[in-house]
Scaffold this motif. Sequence first.
Motif, PDB file in Angstrom:
ATOM      1  N   MET A 102      28.840   1.571   8.718  1.00  0.00           N
ATOM      2  CA  MET A 102      29.838   0.520   8.944  1.00  0.00           C
ATOM      3  C   MET A 102      30.902   0.926   9.969  1.00  0.00           C
ATOM      4  N   ASP A 103      31.024   2.218  10.256  1.00  0.00           N
ATOM      5  CA  ASP A 103      31.997   2.664  11.255  1.00  0.00           C
ATOM      6  C   ASP A 103      31.601   2.248  12.673  1.00  0.00           C
ATOM      7  N   ILE A 104      30.305   2.038  12.897  1.00  0.00           N
ATOM      8  CA  ILE A 104      29.841   1.686  14.247  1.00  0.00           C
ATOM      9  C   ILE A 104      29.019   0.402  14.287  1.00  0.00           C
ATOM     10  N   ALA A 105      28.829  -0.221  13.125  1.00  0.00           N
ATOM     11  CA  ALA A 105      27.975  -1.407  13.077  1.00  0.00           C
ATOM     12  C   ALA A 105      28.521  -2.419  12.079  1.00  0.00           C
ATOM     13  N   VAL A 157      18.295  -7.221   6.036  1.00  0.00           N
ATOM     14  CA  VAL A 157      19.620  -6.798   6.495  1.00  0.00           C
ATOM     15  C   VAL A 157      19.535  -6.607   7.997  1.00  0.00           C
ATOM     16  N   CYS A 158      20.389  -7.326   8.719  1.00  0.00           N
ATOM     17  CA  CYS A 158      20.502  -7.161  10.170  1.00  0.00           C
ATOM     18  C   CYS A 158      21.678  -6.238  10.444  1.00  0.00           C
ATOM     19  N   VAL A 159      21.461  -5.268  11.296  1.00  0.00           N
ATOM     20  CA  VAL A 159      22.479  -4.279  11.652  1.00  0.00           C
ATOM     21  C   VAL A 159      22.732  -4.408  13.145  1.00  0.00           C
ATOM     22  N   PHE A 160      23.988  -4.642  13.537  1.00  0.00           N
ATOM     23  CA  PHE A 160      24.348  -4.805  14.942  1.00  0.00           C
ATOM     24  C   PHE A 160      25.374  -3.754  15.344  1.00  0.00           C
ATOM     25  N   ALA A 161      25.119  -3.065  16.435  1.00  0.00           N
ATOM     26  CA  ALA A 161      26.076  -2.088  16.952  1.00  0.00           C
ATOM     27  C   ALA A 161      27.348  -2.813  17.382  1.00  0.00           C
ATOM     28  N   ARG A 162      28.492  -2.310  16.963  1.00  0.00           N
ATOM     29  CA  ARG A 162      29.766  -2.904  17.394  1.00  0.00           C
ATOM     30  C   ARG A 162      29.964  -2.690  18.899  1.00  0.00           C
ATOM     31  N   ASP A 163      29.521  -1.543  19.374  1.00  0.00           N
ATOM     32  CA  ASP A 163      29.605  -1.200  20.795  1.00  0.00           C
ATOM     33  C   ASP A 163      28.178  -0.941  21.272  1.00  0.00           C
ATOM     34  N   PRO A 164      27.746  -1.579  22.367  1.00  0.00           N
ATOM     35  CA  PRO A 164      26.370  -1.390  22.841  1.00  0.00           C
ATOM     36  C   PRO A 164      25.965   0.073  23.025  1.00  0.00           C
ATOM     37  N   LYS A 165      26.934   0.950  23.298  1.00  0.00           N
ATOM     38  CA  LYS A 165      26.596   2.362  23.507  1.00  0.00           C
ATOM     39  C   LYS A 165      26.081   3.023  22.220  1.00  0.00           C
ATOM     40  N   TYR A 185      23.908   1.604  20.132  1.00  0.00           N
ATOM     41  CA  TYR A 185      22.581   1.081  19.796  1.00  0.00           C
ATOM     42  C   TYR A 185      21.558   2.207  19.661  1.00  0.00           C
ATOM     43  N   GLU A 186      21.525   3.113  20.616  1.00  0.00           N
ATOM     44  CA  GLU A 186      20.538   4.206  20.585  1.00  0.00           C
ATOM     45  C   GLU A 186      20.781   5.153  19.408  1.00  0.00           C
ATOM     46  N   LEU A 187      22.035   5.358  19.053  1.00  0.00           N
ATOM     47  CA  LEU A 187      22.354   6.185  17.886  1.00  0.00           C
ATOM     48  C   LEU A 187      21.793   5.541  16.617  1.00  0.00           C
ATOM     49  N   ILE A 188      22.011   4.252  16.464  1.00  0.00           N
ATOM     50  CA  ILE A 188      21.488   3.544  15.298  1.00  0.00           C
ATOM     51  C   ILE A 188      19.964   3.574  15.310  1.00  0.00           C
ATOM     52  N   LYS A 189      19.390   3.377  16.474  1.00  0.00           N
ATOM     53  CA  LYS A 189      17.926   3.413  16.603  1.00  0.00           C
ATOM     54  C   LYS A 189      17.365   4.759  16.136  1.00  0.00           C
ATOM     55  N   ARG A 190      18.039   5.828  16.474  1.00  0.00           N
ATOM     56  CA  ARG A 190      17.593   7.178  16.106  1.00  0.00           C
ATOM     57  C   ARG A 190      17.841   7.484  14.635  1.00  0.00           C
ATOM     58  N   GLU A 191      18.988   7.059  14.121  1.00  0.00           N
ATOM     59  CA  GLU A 191      19.415   7.469  12.783  1.00  0.00           C
ATOM     60  C   GLU A 191      18.968   6.537  11.648  1.00  0.00           C
ATOM     61  N   VAL A 192      18.812   5.267  11.933  1.00  0.00           N
ATOM     62  CA  VAL A 192      18.501   4.309  10.871  1.00  0.00           C
ATOM     63  C   VAL A 192      17.026   3.914  10.983  1.00  0.00           C
ATOM     64  N   THR A 193      16.186   4.817  10.528  1.00  0.00           N
ATOM     65  CA  THR A 193      14.743   4.615  10.579  1.00  0.00           C
ATOM     66  C   THR A 193      14.248   4.062   9.244  1.00  0.00           C
ATOM     67  N   VAL A 194      13.040   3.575   9.253  1.00  0.00           N
ATOM     68  CA  VAL A 194      12.436   3.087   8.010  1.00  0.00           C
ATOM     69  C   VAL A 194      12.403   4.205   6.970  1.00  0.00           C
ATOM     70  N   GLU A 195      12.056   5.399   7.390  1.00  0.00           N
ATOM     71  CA  GLU A 195      11.973   6.530   6.465  1.00  0.00           C
ATOM     72  C   GLU A 195      13.334   6.841   5.838  1.00  0.00           C
ATOM     73  N   LYS A 196      14.385   6.821   6.652  1.00  0.00           N
ATOM     74  CA  LYS A 196      15.723   7.116   6.127  1.00  0.00           C
ATOM     75  C   LYS A 196      16.236   5.998   5.221  1.00  0.00           C
ATOM     76  N   GLY A 218      20.759  -4.775  18.118  1.00  0.00           N
ATOM     77  CA  GLY A 218      20.615  -4.764  16.678  1.00  0.00           C
ATOM     78  C   GLY A 218      19.203  -4.560  16.170  1.00  0.00           C
ATOM     79  N   PHE A 219      19.112  -4.581  14.859  1.00  0.00           N
ATOM     80  CA  PHE A 219      17.862  -4.362  14.140  1.00  0.00           C
ATOM     81  C   PHE A 219      17.845  -5.280  12.925  1.00  0.00           C
ATOM     82  N   ASN A 220      16.668  -5.717  12.542  1.00  0.00           N
ATOM     83  CA  ASN A 220      16.506  -6.484  11.316  1.00  0.00           C
ATOM     84  C   ASN A 220      15.566  -5.696  10.411  1.00  0.00           C
TER      85      ASN A 220
END
Length: 105
Positions: free
Chosen positions: A7-10, A23-31, A33-44, A67-69
């Motif tokens: 929630m600090d970045i999305a 659950v849709c997750v949207f980056a607050r700042d476009p920069k 996006y890649e962090l969320i893509k790397r960290e918020v995986t299906v496995e995690k 974002g991601f859904n």
Amino acid sequence: MAEIYLMDIAHGRSGDKGDTCNVCVFARDPKDYELIKREVTVEKVREYFGDMVKGEIIRYEIPSLNGFNFVMKHALGGGATLSLRLDTLGKSMGSAFMRMKIHKD
């Protein structure tokens, strides 16, 4: 490496239909996006929710919206009319999702 809450970045939107939650997750700042893509995986996400989500988890990437859904099947204890959980609604899952901890470089 610092640990932060998602929630600090999305921000997110969530919903439910029967026993499926999204659950849709949207980056607050476009920069971020890649962090969320790397960290918020299906496995995690599966590890984070544990036994609460008994079915498939699908992540859809939406780069045009930064974002991601995430669709989580068999995630609501059978759905609102069948579950013994106090609150099975997708909104609660969305709030829990935003409290997921991730690593920020």
